[in-house]
Design a protein around this motif. Sequence first.
Motif, PDB file in Angstrom:
ATOM      1  N   CYS A 125       0.814  -1.222   0.000  1.00 31.68           N
ATOM      2  CA  CYS A 125       0.000   0.000   0.000  1.00 31.68           C
ATOM      3  C   CYS A 125       0.846   1.270   0.000  1.00 31.68           C
ATOM      4  O   CYS A 125       0.331   2.361   0.189  1.00 31.68           O
ATOM      5  N   LYS A 126       2.154   1.118  -0.137  1.00 33.66           N
ATOM      6  CA  LYS A 126       3.077   2.258  -0.171  1.00 33.66           C
ATOM      7  C   LYS A 126       3.043   3.070   1.125  1.00 33.66           C
ATOM      8  O   LYS A 126       3.224   4.286   1.125  1.00 33.66           O
ATOM      9  N   LEU A 127       2.815   2.402   2.248  1.00 30.55           N
ATOM     10  CA  LEU A 127       2.757   3.081   3.543  1.00 30.55           C
ATOM     11  C   LEU A 127       4.155   3.432   4.042  1.00 30.55           C
ATOM     12  O   LEU A 127       5.059   2.602   3.993  1.00 30.55           O
ATOM     13  N   VAL A 128       4.332   4.640   4.543  1.00 29.46           N
ATOM     14  CA  VAL A 128       5.571   5.017   5.218  1.00 29.46           C
ATOM     15  C   VAL A 128       5.332   5.096   6.718  1.00 29.46           C
ATOM     16  O   VAL A 128       6.263   5.094   7.511  1.00 29.46           O
ATOM     17  N   SER A 129       4.051   5.185   7.108  1.00 34.79           N
ATOM     18  CA  SER A 129       3.650   5.117   8.508  1.00 34.79           C
ATOM     19  C   SER A 129       2.247   4.520   8.545  1.00 34.79           C
ATOM     20  O   SER A 129       1.576   4.433   7.518  1.00 34.79           O
ATOM     21  N   PHE A 130       1.822   4.095   9.717  1.00 32.61           N
ATOM     22  CA  PHE A 130       0.495   3.516   9.842  1.00 32.61           C
ATOM     23  C   PHE A 130      -0.503   4.665   9.931  1.00 32.61           C
ATOM     24  O   PHE A 130      -0.409   5.493  10.844  1.00 32.61           O
ATOM     25  N   PRO A 131      -1.452   4.760   8.998  1.00 30.90           N
ATOM     26  CA  PRO A 131      -2.371   5.904   8.954  1.00 30.90           C
ATOM     27  C   PRO A 131      -3.208   6.044  10.221  1.00 30.90           C
ATOM     28  O   PRO A 131      -3.888   5.118  10.638  1.00 30.90           O
ATOM     29  N   VAL A 132      -3.166   7.215  10.834  1.00 32.89           N
ATOM     30  CA  VAL A 132      -3.868   7.490  12.074  1.00 32.89           C
ATOM     31  C   VAL A 132      -5.378   7.297  11.908  1.00 32.89           C
ATOM     32  O   VAL A 132      -6.055   6.808  12.809  1.00 32.89           O
ATOM     33  N   GLY A 133      -5.918   7.649  10.759  1.00 33.90           N
ATOM     34  CA  GLY A 133      -7.349   7.515  10.522  1.00 33.90           C
ATOM     35  C   GLY A 133      -7.854   6.090  10.611  1.00 33.90           C
ATOM     36  O   GLY A 133      -9.039   5.858  10.891  1.00 33.90           O
ATOM     37  N   ILE A 134      -6.984   5.122  10.409  1.00 39.37           N
ATOM     38  CA  ILE A 134      -7.394   3.717  10.468  1.00 39.37           C
ATOM     39  C   ILE A 134      -7.855   3.341  11.871  1.00 39.37           C
ATOM     40  O   ILE A 134      -8.785   2.570  12.038  1.00 39.37           O
TER      41      ILE A 134
END
Length: 128
Positions: free
Chosen positions: A32-41
């Motif tokens: 998913c091309k994540l560089v950090s875990f999305p806070v909104g999740i």
Amino acid sequence: MLRKMGEAVATVARKVNETVESGSDTLDLAECKLVSFPVGIYKVLRNVTDQIHLITLANNELKSLTSKFMTTFCELQDVPVEKLAAMPALRSINLRFNPLNAEVRVIAPPLIKFDMLMSPEDARASPP
């Protein structure tokens, strides 16, 4: 570039929604091309975090996972120890209060070169 970022965000949103709608115990955020875990999740998954036992984050560009990740997903059972062992910059991972399977407890200590914090096997208490 903005289009690619938008597509990546849409992919994450779709995968999270699939997990919530299906009641799955797995959250697959691989590639998913994540560089950090999305806070909104955290907000979207707030009602189902206790049923998520496996999170796949393979093939992303994660630099770190916050303590919020570990305290939110406290029912993780399977940890890819071999992949963690191959991360030379990893210094510590806190997996306390997760019901880790016995294989993780046996395989992890000889493979890892970092601090892996785990609760005693019979600990069932919830985090403070």
